[in-house]
Scaffold this motif. Structure first.
Motif, PDB file in Angstrom:
ATOM      1  N   VAL A 179       0.852  -1.185   0.000  1.00 46.24           N
ATOM      2  CA  VAL A 179       0.000   0.000   0.000  1.00 46.24           C
ATOM      3  C   VAL A 179       0.889   1.237   0.000  1.00 46.24           C
ATOM      4  CG1 VAL A 179      -1.711   1.331   1.262  1.00 46.24           C
ATOM      5  CG2 VAL A 179      -1.879  -1.171   1.187  1.00 46.24           C
ATOM      6  N   GLN A 180       0.635   2.121  -0.902  1.00 45.67           N
ATOM      7  CA  GLN A 180       1.381   3.383  -0.964  1.00 45.67           C
ATOM      8  C   GLN A 180       0.433   4.542  -0.698  1.00 45.67           C
ATOM      9  OE1 GLN A 180       3.172   3.166  -4.895  1.00 45.67           O
ATOM     10  NE2 GLN A 180       5.061   2.385  -4.017  1.00 45.67           N
ATOM     11  N   LEU A 181       0.908   5.514   0.057  1.00 45.85           N
ATOM     12  CA  LEU A 181       0.118   6.678   0.400  1.00 45.85           C
ATOM     13  C   LEU A 181       0.864   7.926  -0.032  1.00 45.85           C
ATOM     14  CD1 LEU A 181      -0.800   5.616   4.055  1.00 45.85           C
ATOM     15  CD2 LEU A 181      -2.236   5.374   2.032  1.00 45.85           C
ATOM     16  N   GLN A 182       0.168   8.833  -0.685  1.00 40.36           N
ATOM     17  CA  GLN A 182       0.767  10.070  -1.169  1.00 40.36           C
ATOM     18  C   GLN A 182      -0.002  11.244  -0.587  1.00 40.36           C
ATOM     19  OE1 GLN A 182       3.492  10.261  -3.308  1.00 40.36           O
ATOM     20  NE2 GLN A 182       3.474  12.478  -3.020  1.00 40.36           N
ATOM     21  N   ALA A 183       0.658  11.979   0.287  1.00 44.79           N
ATOM     22  CA  ALA A 183       0.025  13.133   0.929  1.00 44.79           C
ATOM     23  C   ALA A 183       0.442  14.419   0.236  1.00 44.79           C
ATOM     24  CB  ALA A 183       0.404  13.187   2.406  1.00 44.79           C
ATOM     25  N   SER A 184      -0.461  15.385   0.233  1.00 45.19           N
ATOM     26  CA  SER A 184      -0.169  16.686  -0.359  1.00 45.19           C
ATOM     27  C   SER A 184      -1.095  17.736   0.237  1.00 45.19           C
ATOM     28  CB  SER A 184      -0.345  16.632  -1.882  1.00 45.19           C
ATOM     29  OG  SER A 184      -1.686  16.328  -2.217  1.00 45.19           O
ATOM     30  N   GLY A 185      -0.814  19.007  -0.051  1.00 44.58           N
ATOM     31  CA  GLY A 185      -1.712  20.078   0.342  1.00 44.58           C
ATOM     32  C   GLY A 185      -1.220  21.002   1.426  1.00 44.58           C
ATOM     33  N   GLY A 186      -0.064  20.714   1.985  1.00 45.98           N
ATOM     34  CA  GLY A 186       0.451  21.577   3.028  1.00 45.98           C
ATOM     35  C   GLY A 186       0.873  22.934   2.480  1.00 45.98           C
ATOM     36  N   GLY A 187       1.206  23.838   3.372  1.00 39.93           N
ATOM     37  CA  GLY A 187       1.649  25.148   2.948  1.00 39.93           C
ATOM     38  C   GLY A 187       1.802  26.086   4.115  1.00 39.93           C
ATOM     39  N   LEU A 188       2.052  27.337   3.772  1.00 39.90           N
ATOM     40  CA  LEU A 188       2.210  28.401   4.770  1.00 39.90           C
ATOM     41  C   LEU A 188       0.998  29.311   4.695  1.00 39.90           C
ATOM     42  CD1 LEU A 188       3.817  30.186   6.759  1.00 39.90           C
ATOM     43  CD2 LEU A 188       4.941  31.217   4.765  1.00 39.90           C
ATOM     44  N   VAL A 189       0.302  29.444   5.822  1.00 43.66           N
ATOM     45  CA  VAL A 189      -0.889  30.297   5.868  1.00 43.66           C
ATOM     46  C   VAL A 189      -0.865  31.124   7.147  1.00 43.66           C
ATOM     47  CG1 VAL A 189      -2.315  28.718   4.499  1.00 43.66           C
ATOM     48  CG2 VAL A 189      -2.284  28.519   6.998  1.00 43.66           C
ATOM     49  N   GLN A 190      -1.730  32.120   7.181  1.00 44.08           N
ATOM     50  CA  GLN A 190      -1.867  32.925   8.391  1.00 44.08           C
ATOM     51  C   GLN A 190      -2.928  32.312   9.300  1.00 44.08           C
ATOM     52  OE1 GLN A 190      -2.652  36.941   6.930  1.00 44.08           O
ATOM     53  NE2 GLN A 190      -0.512  37.466   7.318  1.00 44.08           N
ATOM     54  N   ALA A 191      -2.854  32.646  10.550  1.00 41.86           N
ATOM     55  CA  ALA A 191      -3.843  32.174  11.513  1.00 41.86           C
ATOM     56  C   ALA A 191      -5.247  32.552  11.052  1.00 41.86           C
ATOM     57  CB  ALA A 191      -3.568  32.759  12.884  1.00 41.86           C
ATOM     58  N   GLY A 192      -6.158  31.612  11.198  1.00 44.24           N
ATOM     59  CA  GLY A 192      -7.539  31.826  10.781  1.00 44.24           C
ATOM     60  C   GLY A 192      -7.854  31.323   9.389  1.00 44.24           C
ATOM     61  N   ALA A 193      -6.816  31.006   8.639  1.00 41.75           N
ATOM     62  CA  ALA A 193      -7.008  30.529   7.270  1.00 41.75           C
ATOM     63  C   ALA A 193      -7.369  29.048   7.252  1.00 41.75           C
ATOM     64  CB  ALA A 193      -5.748  30.782   6.453  1.00 41.75           C
ATOM     65  N   SER A 194      -7.581  28.544   6.045  1.00 41.46           N
ATOM     66  CA  SER A 194      -7.938  27.139   5.855  1.00 41.46           C
ATOM     67  C   SER A 194      -6.969  26.471   4.885  1.00 41.46           C
ATOM     68  CB  SER A 194      -9.355  27.025   5.279  1.00 41.46           C
ATOM     69  OG  SER A 194     -10.313  27.561   6.169  1.00 41.46           O
ATOM     70  N   LEU A 195      -6.829  25.188   5.050  1.00 46.91           N
ATOM     71  CA  LEU A 195      -6.071  24.346   4.119  1.00 46.91           C
ATOM     72  C   LEU A 195      -6.785  23.018   3.999  1.00 46.91           C
ATOM     73  CD1 LEU A 195      -2.270  24.667   5.099  1.00 46.91           C
ATOM     74  CD2 LEU A 195      -3.300  25.332   2.924  1.00 46.91           C
ATOM     75  N   ARG A 196      -6.582  22.361   2.869  1.00 49.27           N
ATOM     76  CA  ARG A 196      -7.101  21.000   2.722  1.00 49.27           C
ATOM     77  C   ARG A 196      -5.963  20.082   2.324  1.00 49.27           C
ATOM     78  NH1 ARG A 196     -11.656  18.144  -1.141  1.00 49.27           N
ATOM     79  NH2 ARG A 196     -10.028  18.309  -2.721  1.00 49.27           N
ATOM     80  N   LEU A 197      -5.764  19.067   3.137  1.00 52.11           N
ATOM     81  CA  LEU A 197      -4.765  18.049   2.842  1.00 52.11           C
ATOM     82  C   LEU A 197      -5.424  16.876   2.132  1.00 52.11           C
ATOM     83  CD1 LEU A 197      -2.797  17.919   6.232  1.00 52.11           C
ATOM     84  CD2 LEU A 197      -2.495  19.476   4.291  1.00 52.11           C
ATOM     85  N   SER A 198      -4.669  16.277   1.247  1.00 50.38           N
ATOM     86  CA  SER A 198      -5.143  15.098   0.530  1.00 50.38           C
ATOM     87  C   SER A 198      -4.184  13.940   0.762  1.00 50.38           C
ATOM     88  CB  SER A 198      -5.227  15.373  -0.971  1.00 50.38           C
ATOM     89  OG  SER A 198      -6.105  16.436  -1.240  1.00 50.38           O
TER      90      SER A 198
END
Length: 118
Positions: free
Chosen positions: A1-20
């Motif tokens: 089984v292989q897992l590939q994560a993505s979606g990180g980054g640099l944001v300011q407090a209060g912002a949103s991100l979505r990881l996959s």
């Protein structure tokens, strides 16, 4: 089984991100898929989990802000992170746990960095 994560980054407090996290499809639905995170100098902690049946669970520190979801019975999950705080800064790892060949197996993806500035 292989897992590939993505979606990180640099944001300011209060912002949103979505990881996959996209897992390989090997003809079966992984029993548990989870997100862990590890910040500098701290132990890895479980953030959220989801079963193949869609049951979810969250760490108290992210309840009400993060949502884990799964694409049906596929081995793809997301982590929607809202109202991010500086203390959410960490490397986030995708994990899968599956009972196969008479034992539980754990699989890990590479980490994706999330940095939240004040």
């Amino acid at each position: 089984v292989q897992l590939q994560a993505s979606g990180g980054g640099l944001v300011q407090a209060g912002a949103s991100l979505r990881l996959s996290c996209v897992g390989s499809e090997n003809g079966f639905s992984l029993n548990y898929m989870r997100w862990y995170r590890q910040s500098s100098g701290k132990a890895r902690e479980l953030v959220a989990s989801i079963t193949s049946g869609g049951t979810t669970d969250y760490a108290d520190s992210v309840k009400g802000r993060f949502t884990i979801s799964r694409v049906g019975i596929k081995n793809t999950i997301y982590l929607q992170m809202n109202s991010l705080k500086p203390e959410d800064t960490a490397v986030y790892y995708c994990n899968a746990r599956h009972f196969g060949s008479s034992k539980w197996d754990d699989y890990w993806g590479q980490g994706t960095q999330v940095t939240v500035s004040p």
